[in-house]
Motif scaffolding. Sequence first.
Motif, PDB file in Angstrom:
ATOM      1  N   ASP A  24      -5.540  10.921  31.306  1.00 43.65           N
ATOM      2  CA  ASP A  24      -6.159   9.815  30.565  1.00 43.65           C
ATOM      3  C   ASP A  24      -5.188   8.654  30.381  1.00 43.65           C
ATOM      4  O   ASP A  24      -5.610   7.490  30.322  1.00 43.65           O
ATOM      5  N   ILE A  25      -3.902   8.948  30.263  1.00 46.19           N
ATOM      6  CA  ILE A  25      -2.909   7.869  30.188  1.00 46.19           C
ATOM      7  C   ILE A  25      -2.929   7.062  31.471  1.00 46.19           C
ATOM      8  O   ILE A  25      -2.845   5.820  31.460  1.00 46.19           O
ATOM      9  N   GLY A  26      -3.058   7.769  32.597  1.00 46.58           N
ATOM     10  CA  GLY A  26      -3.144   7.061  33.880  1.00 46.58           C
ATOM     11  C   GLY A  26      -4.350   6.157  33.951  1.00 46.58           C
ATOM     12  O   GLY A  26      -4.273   5.026  34.461  1.00 46.58           O
ATOM     13  N   ARG A  27      -5.473   6.601  33.457  1.00 51.02           N
ATOM     14  CA  ARG A  27      -6.692   5.771  33.463  1.00 51.02           C
ATOM     15  C   ARG A  27      -6.535   4.576  32.523  1.00 51.02           C
ATOM     16  O   ARG A  27      -6.944   3.454  32.851  1.00 51.02           O
ATOM     17  N   LEU A  28      -5.940   4.821  31.341  1.00 50.49           N
ATOM     18  CA  LEU A  28      -5.764   3.747  30.367  1.00 50.49           C
ATOM     19  C   LEU A  28      -4.829   2.664  30.907  1.00 50.49           C
ATOM     20  O   LEU A  28      -4.994   1.478  30.592  1.00 50.49           O
ATOM     21  N   ALA A  29      -3.869   3.057  31.744  1.00 52.79           N
ATOM     22  CA  ALA A  29      -2.926   2.082  32.310  1.00 52.79           C
ATOM     23  C   ALA A  29      -3.630   1.062  33.198  1.00 52.79           C
ATOM     24  O   ALA A  29      -3.099  -0.035  33.445  1.00 52.79           O
ATOM     25  N   CYS A  30      -4.813   1.394  33.676  1.00 52.12           N
ATOM     26  CA  CYS A  30      -5.553   0.480  34.556  1.00 52.12           C
ATOM     27  C   CYS A  30      -6.400  -0.529  33.789  1.00 52.12           C
ATOM     28  O   CYS A  30      -7.009  -1.415  34.388  1.00 52.12           O
ATOM     29  N   VAL A  31      -6.444  -0.411  32.459  1.00 55.65           N
ATOM     30  CA  VAL A  31      -7.329  -1.266  31.657  1.00 55.65           C
ATOM     31  C   VAL A  31      -6.829  -2.701  31.590  1.00 55.65           C
ATOM     32  O   VAL A  31      -7.602  -3.659  31.739  1.00 55.65           O
ATOM     33  N   SER A  32      -5.501  -2.861  31.331  1.00 55.53           N
ATOM     34  CA  SER A  32      -4.948  -4.210  31.188  1.00 55.53           C
ATOM     35  C   SER A  32      -3.449  -4.152  31.403  1.00 55.53           C
ATOM     36  O   SER A  32      -2.837  -3.072  31.460  1.00 55.53           O
ATOM     37  N   SER A  33      -2.833  -5.326  31.505  1.00 54.60           N
ATOM     38  CA  SER A  33      -1.397  -5.385  31.759  1.00 54.60           C
ATOM     39  C   SER A  33      -0.590  -4.791  30.609  1.00 54.60           C
ATOM     40  O   SER A  33       0.393  -4.079  30.825  1.00 54.60           O
ATOM     41  N   VAL A  34      -0.979  -5.062  29.353  1.00 52.40           N
ATOM     42  CA  VAL A  34      -0.234  -4.533  28.218  1.00 52.40           C
ATOM     43  C   VAL A  34      -0.398  -3.023  28.132  1.00 52.40           C
ATOM     44  O   VAL A  34       0.558  -2.297  27.844  1.00 52.40           O
ATOM     45  N   LYS A  55       7.263   1.686  42.659  1.00 49.04           N
ATOM     46  CA  LYS A  55       7.088   0.242  42.521  1.00 49.04           C
ATOM     47  C   LYS A  55       6.410  -0.104  41.191  1.00 49.04           C
ATOM     48  O   LYS A  55       5.208  -0.378  41.148  1.00 49.04           O
ATOM     49  N   PRO A  56       7.150  -0.102  40.090  1.00 50.48           N
ATOM     50  CA  PRO A  56       6.552  -0.503  38.813  1.00 50.48           C
ATOM     51  C   PRO A  56       6.194  -1.981  38.817  1.00 50.48           C
ATOM     52  O   PRO A  56       6.917  -2.817  39.368  1.00 50.48           O
ATOM     53  N   ARG A  57       5.087  -2.309  38.206  1.00 46.46           N
ATOM     54  CA  ARG A  57       4.636  -3.701  38.159  1.00 46.46           C
ATOM     55  C   ARG A  57       5.382  -4.458  37.056  1.00 46.46           C
ATOM     56  O   ARG A  57       5.774  -3.880  36.052  1.00 46.46           O
ATOM     57  N   GLN A  58       5.540  -5.750  37.246  1.00 50.08           N
ATOM     58  CA  GLN A  58       6.227  -6.611  36.279  1.00 50.08           C
ATOM     59  C   GLN A  58       5.242  -7.648  35.745  1.00 50.08           C
ATOM     60  O   GLN A  58       4.413  -8.184  36.481  1.00 50.08           O
ATOM     61  N   PHE A  59       5.344  -7.927  34.423  1.00 54.77           N
ATOM     62  CA  PHE A  59       4.445  -8.907  33.805  1.00 54.77           C
ATOM     63  C   PHE A  59       5.256  -9.835  32.908  1.00 54.77           C
ATOM     64  O   PHE A  59       6.159  -9.387  32.188  1.00 54.77           O
ATOM     65  N   ASP A  60       4.933 -11.117  32.944  1.00 55.18           N
ATOM     66  CA  ASP A  60       5.564 -12.088  32.059  1.00 55.18           C
ATOM     67  C   ASP A  60       4.671 -12.310  30.834  1.00 55.18           C
ATOM     68  O   ASP A  60       3.510 -11.933  30.808  1.00 55.18           O
ATOM     69  N   GLY A  61       5.271 -12.919  29.822  1.00 53.08           N
ATOM     70  CA  GLY A  61       4.470 -13.363  28.689  1.00 53.08           C
ATOM     71  C   GLY A  61       4.166 -12.286  27.663  1.00 53.08           C
ATOM     72  O   GLY A  61       3.265 -12.467  26.839  1.00 53.08           O
ATOM     73  N   PHE A  62       4.887 -11.182  27.687  1.00 53.65           N
ATOM     74  CA  PHE A  62       4.674 -10.137  26.681  1.00 53.65           C
ATOM     75  C   PHE A  62       6.007  -9.773  26.056  1.00 53.65           C
ATOM     76  O   PHE A  62       6.972  -9.452  26.754  1.00 53.65           O
TER      77      PHE A  62
END
Length: 782
Positions: free
Chosen positions: A35-45, A93-100
Amino acid sequence: MEAAAGGRREAALGGLAVLPDEVLCAVVDLLPPADIGRLACVSSVMYILCNEEPLWMSKCLSIGGPLEYKGSWKKTTLSRLGLCSENDENLQKPRQFDGFNSLYLYRRWYRCFTSLSSFSFDDGHVERKDDLLLNQFRSQYDGKGPVLLTKLAETWPARTKWTVQQLTKDFGEVPFRISQRSPQKITMKLKDYVSYMQLQHDEDPLYIFDDKFGESAPALLEDYSIPHLFQEEFFDILDYDQRPAFRWLIIGPERSGASWHVDPGLTSAWNTLLCGRKRWALYPPGRVPGGVTVHVNDEDGDVDIETPTSLQWWLDIYPHLPEHEKPLEFTQLPGETIFVPSGWWHCVLNLETTVAVTQNFVNQSNFQHVCLDMAPGHRHKGVCRAGLLAVPGNSVKDNENHPSVPMSGWNHPDMSRKEKRFKGSESLSTSNSINHCSAFEFSGVQESLENQEFSYDIGFLSQFLEKERDHYSSIWSPTNSLGQREAREWLRRLWFLKPELRELVWKGACLAINVDKWYSCLEEICACHNLPLPTEDEKLPVGTGSNPVFIVSGNVIKIYAEGGLAYSVHGLGTELEFYDLLQKSGSPLINHIPEIIASGFLEYEDDIYRTVPWDGKGMPDVLVKHYPLEVSYANSCFPLGLWSKQRFGTSSSPDVSNRPIWPYMVTRKCKGDIFARIRDVLSKTDILPLASSLGVQMRNIHLLPLPHMEHVPKSGNSDVKDCDDAAVLPEWQQLVSTLNRRMKNVKKHLANWGNSVPQALIEKAEGYLPPNMDFLIKFVKI
């Protein structure tokens, strides 16, 4: 499309954005990995929160068993669960996000990567001595305060052999136990653990804390010896498999360490460092460190300490403490041994990779404290650890006869002041603001105690024992050093094997098992029935049963203490009825049953014990006086015999547990030994005749007639409704009803027996039982 810059959090979380990050992380931690894996697909945060290494470390450690670190906790967890392959590109390959931005996550990241090189060596507040004479140690430090000894381990082979490199070479394939806040037992091969130490950047790194290293790597025991100051050990009188855990091998990297705690069972300890550096902090007994909350269960006395990790405490709480609130502290260097007295709070932080060995022990100095901690109840356990914070209201009188823990000579301003801190009604805050208060949870009551002075003196602490709690009839705390029966066996062995310490052992037995109370009962019984008074060797109870039993001059004196009053009087009543039945029926069992010499009740009134003889026939006035039982068989020969006990067993009415009356019975001592003591040494030729004899006696029991029973009135108990009146004779109805009721909870009853019944059999237990227990009655011979 998610917004960039400052709006990413609100856009990515929606309505959940009102929750602080630590709450969101705590909620995510409740989910299973899929379920953590599924939740990770919901949004960048959510992706960021669901890929935090502490989260996956928690998931991995909840699995338990042998562990091999794969370079990251997410990869290790998914690999152990079979949810990814070794070379899965998604893990590379972890994804990177700006603005958080998150101050909570940043602080955690900082603790994962901070260096502790700034903790330079200092003399600290604890005295350093090369060595001490035994009498010096006992008079100046034992039970009084810590001391650092620099030359106790100079001759140990471990001083040169216990390096990480050499240990890996010699014991790389040996699995060792890992200490971590997980309900599961974790083991790692030493070579895998060393690899983990080199790769990890954990906030609270795993460290080896193995109490069985002497079994998995016995050669290590040859590399050190117990220092001469700590060789008195009262637990070593027990067999090895009966002893509580007492020695540990400790290996840990920088940033790992033991959070704030008091050593188990109020034992004392010594800890010798073989390589690396450790930072120690200590507070005296009763002084709860800032940021720590002590919980004591008011039912069984179970002690639980809620504390930040040692690194978190030093980084987030220690810098904000006023100078007078800071603990004793020092840096331990290789070859040095620290002595930690009973009851002292301590916290340890590894400044670099360390290897150490430690042992806990019971000696003359802390023996009574260890016994006190075994006593039933919760109030004294709280006071021993949290001082007067554990006492609701101003119920404790100042005690000039019990001075505070002496601190002269420690030259530390905090140690000489009287502890009156009470602001600890709040635990360590998990928010971004820091709460520097300590706390104690005591039945929901936390009140200021003005003008009270805490003392670790046993006379002061013992006044907090709950007098209404009794060793034999109270719940035993799961955090006690020994089990209930093992504790009695330990005290009895000390009594016989250390006769020169009998005065001390007696004091400890009074605290742990109320032996003074039961001995007073014993004396009254002996005087009433003209039995010889007990000798010195006969003053402690024997056996592993649930009631106090004494052997005096070939007589066995049993006092019924288990359960409530109705439970115990029915226990005596059925035994007397059974013995009478054997005599009247002429059963050969009479030759294998102890002869009953006397029986009756002990009444405690006006601080005096009084004996009232009773042979089981009729209702004694003393019993009616204290507990007017509703007995339907009052005209029967044995009104509290089998049929009354069966009726009591189906009743849901509350029993009386706190009572001033105890049944007792005196029998002749049988020859021979307890089977449990000899079963492991019996040969096959001995076992077969024994089994045959037991079979014969079981048949004799089944041949006995049922006790006489008058008409059974209808029970008003709604629970008695499981059997078919038409199919079951009246004298069996209550028995069948009781069996049916207990059958409904058979899994729970079997589970409460502990590990003696395999879980696989417990799950199948109901399949071996008939749907209704009256089925068994059909086999009764008419």
